[in-house]
Design an enzyme around this catalytic site. Structure first.
Site, PDB file in Angstrom:
ATOM      1  N   HIS A 138       0.788  -1.247   0.000  1.00 23.72           N
ATOM      2  CA  HIS A 138       0.000   0.000   0.000  1.00 23.72           C
ATOM      3  C   HIS A 138       0.815   1.290   0.000  1.00 23.72           C
ATOM      4  O   HIS A 138       0.295   2.351   0.360  1.00 23.72           O
ATOM      5  CB  HIS A 138      -0.940   0.032   1.220  1.00 23.72           C
ATOM      6  CG  HIS A 138      -2.168  -0.828   1.108  1.00 23.72           C
ATOM      7  ND1 HIS A 138      -2.130  -2.193   1.093  1.00 23.72           N
ATOM      8  CD2 HIS A 138      -3.490  -0.507   1.042  1.00 23.72           C
ATOM      9  CE1 HIS A 138      -3.365  -2.680   1.024  1.00 23.72           C
ATOM     10  NE2 HIS A 138      -4.213  -1.675   0.974  1.00 23.72           N
ATOM     11  N   GLY A 187      -1.013  -2.247  -6.054  1.00 19.30           N
ATOM     12  CA  GLY A 187      -1.864  -3.347  -5.592  1.00 19.30           C
ATOM     13  C   GLY A 187      -3.257  -2.813  -5.279  1.00 19.30           C
ATOM     14  O   GLY A 187      -4.268  -3.420  -5.609  1.00 19.30           O
ATOM     15  N   HIS A 188      -3.300  -1.662  -4.650  1.00 14.51           N
ATOM     16  CA  HIS A 188      -4.582  -1.002  -4.376  1.00 14.51           C
ATOM     17  C   HIS A 188      -4.586   0.318  -5.144  1.00 14.51           C
ATOM     18  O   HIS A 188      -3.965   1.289  -4.730  1.00 14.51           O
ATOM     19  CB  HIS A 188      -4.718  -0.729  -2.883  1.00 14.51           C
ATOM     20  CG  HIS A 188      -6.102  -0.303  -2.472  1.00 14.51           C
ATOM     21  ND1 HIS A 188      -6.843   0.646  -3.159  1.00 14.51           N
ATOM     22  CD2 HIS A 188      -6.881  -0.698  -1.426  1.00 14.51           C
ATOM     23  CE1 HIS A 188      -8.009   0.804  -2.560  1.00 14.51           C
ATOM     24  NE2 HIS A 188      -8.061  -0.002  -1.514  1.00 14.51           N
ATOM     25  N   GLU A 314     -13.583  -8.757   0.260  1.00 17.05           N
ATOM     26  CA  GLU A 314     -14.291  -7.456   0.173  1.00 17.05           C
ATOM     27  C   GLU A 314     -14.563  -7.139  -1.289  1.00 17.05           C
ATOM     28  O   GLU A 314     -14.274  -6.044  -1.771  1.00 17.05           O
ATOM     29  CB  GLU A 314     -13.436  -6.340   0.777  1.00 17.05           C
ATOM     30  CG  GLU A 314     -12.673  -6.711   2.031  1.00 17.05           C
ATOM     31  CD  GLU A 314     -12.004  -5.528   2.708  1.00 17.05           C
ATOM     32  OE1 GLU A 314     -11.017  -5.021   2.161  1.00 17.05           O
ATOM     33  OE2 GLU A 314     -12.467  -5.121   3.777  1.00 17.05           O
ATOM     34  N   CYS A 410     -10.691   2.364   7.354  1.00 20.81           N
ATOM     35  CA  CYS A 410     -10.765   3.120   6.094  1.00 20.81           C
ATOM     36  C   CYS A 410     -12.069   3.904   5.941  1.00 20.81           C
ATOM     37  O   CYS A 410     -12.082   5.002   5.381  1.00 20.81           O
ATOM     38  CB  CYS A 410     -10.598   2.160   4.923  1.00 20.81           C
ATOM     39  SG  CYS A 410     -11.644   0.699   5.054  1.00 20.81           S
TER      40      CYS A 410
END
Ligand code: FUB
Ligand code: ZN
Length: 633
Positions: A138, A187-188, A314, A410
């Site tokens: 991240h 990755g995100h 998710e 988050c």
């Protein structure tokens, strides 16, 4: 070329419904979240965000530092908090909040390495691990969030310190991925959309180039994450590098057709893609965005605008797999869907995008927040059954009440930044046309000199009045759910043509335009392709999806069925009920209890009134049953 430009954070002053939520953010959520980030709030998960920055600064100065605390992306909570504070300051100056924000920015600046690297997880310790795990670590995600914060704070206050920090950080990333040719992509996804904000706020063309690079190289080598994994001896969670659907990297993004994988990552990626498409007039990229949009809204979205129906990763599940009780529907994913919708509007003015934006906002995003602004849902099921929800192995994620904070936090600060910037979604402009995408009351000043005052009791009342200063055209969205509507200019009815969901009305100084939408409650029926919803209906009014809670129905809603052939009564606005709302009362039936677990005698049904409240307000009266989709008759 953008079909609609975003308005400045300073352009909108809210009142009414939006004002109430923006005030909640300003007076409760921002101060509460500040205390959480400083580890000063009682009875919550520890955050460690401030101490991580302090410790990263110490580590850089060669002083003894405490270990990093929290999720690998803990820094992003600080970024979202700053962004929310920035938008709030743009609307309502507050010297104390500005001082607190400046202090946090000082800590962040002191935690930046000489070369521009900024991430407390790999600054406090493990420097050698930097950039070795794009799949999970991240770093680009946290950088992206801080870039967004930097742009917002600069645009709101004119202060450049954080923007300078993040330009230096962007240059560090540019050197690595462009000049030095390092392989890999986030990755995100997040940094893509943030770099486009940086490009506009700081005028830095490297940011545009980098955004384009990350978008274009994603999926060109689907094996990248696997190669990366082979080179390192550590992991965060052990994500599967070859689950290409999950990582949204099986194909270059321009060739992707289905919205797959982690839902927040997906919509952040698509937001960046749509923003880049309008910024660079890239019609091929927009066509890909449009396919992905259709995949979401036609096959993978809840009626509440929630997306990502499975807890497993998710993530998006397969088409039409939209269960109510085990829904994941993360608050951040609905927020991300609003981002995506707003960037789609910048490619094509089409009411569809505003429709989905308000569907996600009034239902899932607001459901994420308790009325006191101090407790939050991460997961937003459409049915909650105490005893099973939150307890059964399949339902552990579906909590029945909102916690004060999360180890993975988050959603709460994401909701704060979204609500405090609502004006930027509600209004837009292009040349002498101003756009009203959402009906939020307050005053808007456009950069073309036009001003609008919007007065409305929406979403509980359906009259919207615009009072114009200046000259131009107002483009107003007509929502798909309003079968009938009327428009009135200076007291006379007018019938402008609808063009892709918007009407365009030429206006001059002093004009008043009144839009009346249809607030008749309506039953909505699911596609027969959604197996979880066979034989069910839900009750909606305007943009609000209603739900049936035990608190209004004698404690039990699972024995109720509804009769959609009967008229629904709209209650008076009740300022005392759930912070101010209207109840809907429908006719239905209650099944009498069966004897035993199974019985061969059909249950008796007794006619009764059944009461509904807006879904976004559920779970504010303690643990109780809740259902959106009801059995018919
Ligand atoms: O990975 C960062 C954030 O944490 C994601 O966006 C959320 O879904 C949660 O996993
Ligand atoms: Zn979240």
């Amino acid at each position: 070329m953008k079909t609609m430009e975003r308005i400045s954070p300073k352009a909108y002053r809210s009142d009414g419904f939006a004002g109430k939520y923006q005030e909640l953010v300003r007076k409760e959520m921002i101060p509460y979240q500040y205390r959480v980030l400083r580890d000063e709030a009682d009875n919550t998960e520890r955050s460690g965000v401030f101490s991580n920055y302090i410790n990263a600064g110490k580590a850089l100065r060669g002083e003894k530092a405490e270990p990093f605390y929290g999720m690998v992306f803990q820094d992003s909570d600080a970024a979202k908090w700053i962004e929310a504070a920035a938008y709030s300051l743009a609307a309502v100056p507050d010297s104390e909040l500005e001082r607190e924000t400046d202090e946090l920015i000082d800590l962040i600046a002191a935690a930046q390495d000489e070369d521009g690297y900024l991430d407390t997880r790999f600054t406090i310790s493990d420097r050698e691990k930097r950039w070795t795990n794009l799949l999970e670590a991240h770093e680009l995600y946290c950088a992206g969030h801080m870039m967004e914060a930097a742009c917002a704070y600069y645009e709101s206050t004119g202060k450049r310190k954080l923007l300078d920090v993040m330009e230096k950080n962007a240059e560090h990333i540019y050197r690595r991925f462009i000049e030095d040719g390092a392989e890999g992509y986030p990755g995100h996804p997040e940094i893509e959309l943030a770099l486009l904000k940086m490009y506009r706020a700081a005028g830095n063309s490297h940011c545009l180039e980098l955004a384009k690079h990350f978008i274009d190289c994603r999926g060109v080598d689907p094996g990248y994450y696997e190669k990366e994994k082979e080179k390192r001896d550590w992991f965060v969670w052990g994500n599967n590098p070859v689950d290409y659907d999950y990582q949204q990297n099986g194909k270059p993004v321009r060739e992707q057709t289905d919205a797959t994988g982690h839902a927040v990552r997906a919509v952040y990626l698509y937001t960046g893609m749509a923003d880049l498409a309008s910024e660079t007039d890239d019609r091929e990229l927009f066509a890909a965005c449009r396919r992905l949009w259709e995949s979401i809204v036609n096959k993978r979205m809840y009626i509440t605008g929630g997306i990502g129906s499975t807890v497993h990763g998710e993530a998006f599940s397969v088409d039409y797999d939209l269960p109510s009780d085990t829904a994941y529907s993360e608050t951040c994913a609905a927020i991300g869907l609003m981002f995506f919708a707003s960037r789609m509007l910048e490619n094509e003015v089409n009411g569809e995008y505003g429709d989905v934006m308000e569907q996600a906002f009034y239902n899932t995003v607001l459901a994420g927040i308790q009325l006191d602004g101090k407790r939050f849902f991460y997961v937003n099921p459409l049915e909650s059954l105490p005893g099973i929800s939150g307890k059964a192995p399949t339902h552990r994620h579906a909590l029945t009440t909102r916690p004060g904070w999360y180890a993975c936090a988050c959603c709460p600060p994401n909701a704060s930044r979204l609500i405090s910037s609502l004006g930027q979604y509600a209004y837009g402009e292009k040349g002498n046309t101003v756009f009203c995408n959402l009906y939020v009351s307050g005053d808007v000043t456009f950069s073309n000199g036009m001003k609008l005052r919007c007065e409305t009791g929406y979403p509980y009342d359906f009259e919207i009045r615009y009072i114009v200063s200046g000259e131009g055209i107002i483009g107003i969205r007509i929502p798909h759910w309003s079968e009938k509507y009327t428009i009135n200019k200076n007291g006379s009815a007018i019938s402008p043509e609808i063009n892709k969901g918007y009407v365009y009305i030429p206006v001059s100084d002093g004009d008043t335009v009144r839009l009346s939408l249809d607030g008749t409650p309506r039953f909505v029926y699911p596609s027969e392709k959604i197996p979880a919803l066979s034989g069910k209906t839900s009750l909606c009014r305007g943009p609000l999806v209603y739900c049936f809670e035990g608190a209004d129905n004698g404690g039990d809603v699972i024995s109720l069925s509804v009769d959609p052939a009967e008229e629904v009564r709209v209650g008076e606005y009740d300022g005392e009920l759930l912070g101010g709302t209207r109840r809907l009362t429908a006719k239905g039936y209650r099944r009498e209890p069966q004897k035993g677990l199974y019985s061969s005698s059909a249950p008796k049904k007794t006619p009764c009134d059944i009461c509904a409240v807006p879904y976004c307000l559920w779970g504010n009266r303690g643990e109780n049953q809740m259902r959106v989709w009801m059995d018919i008759r």
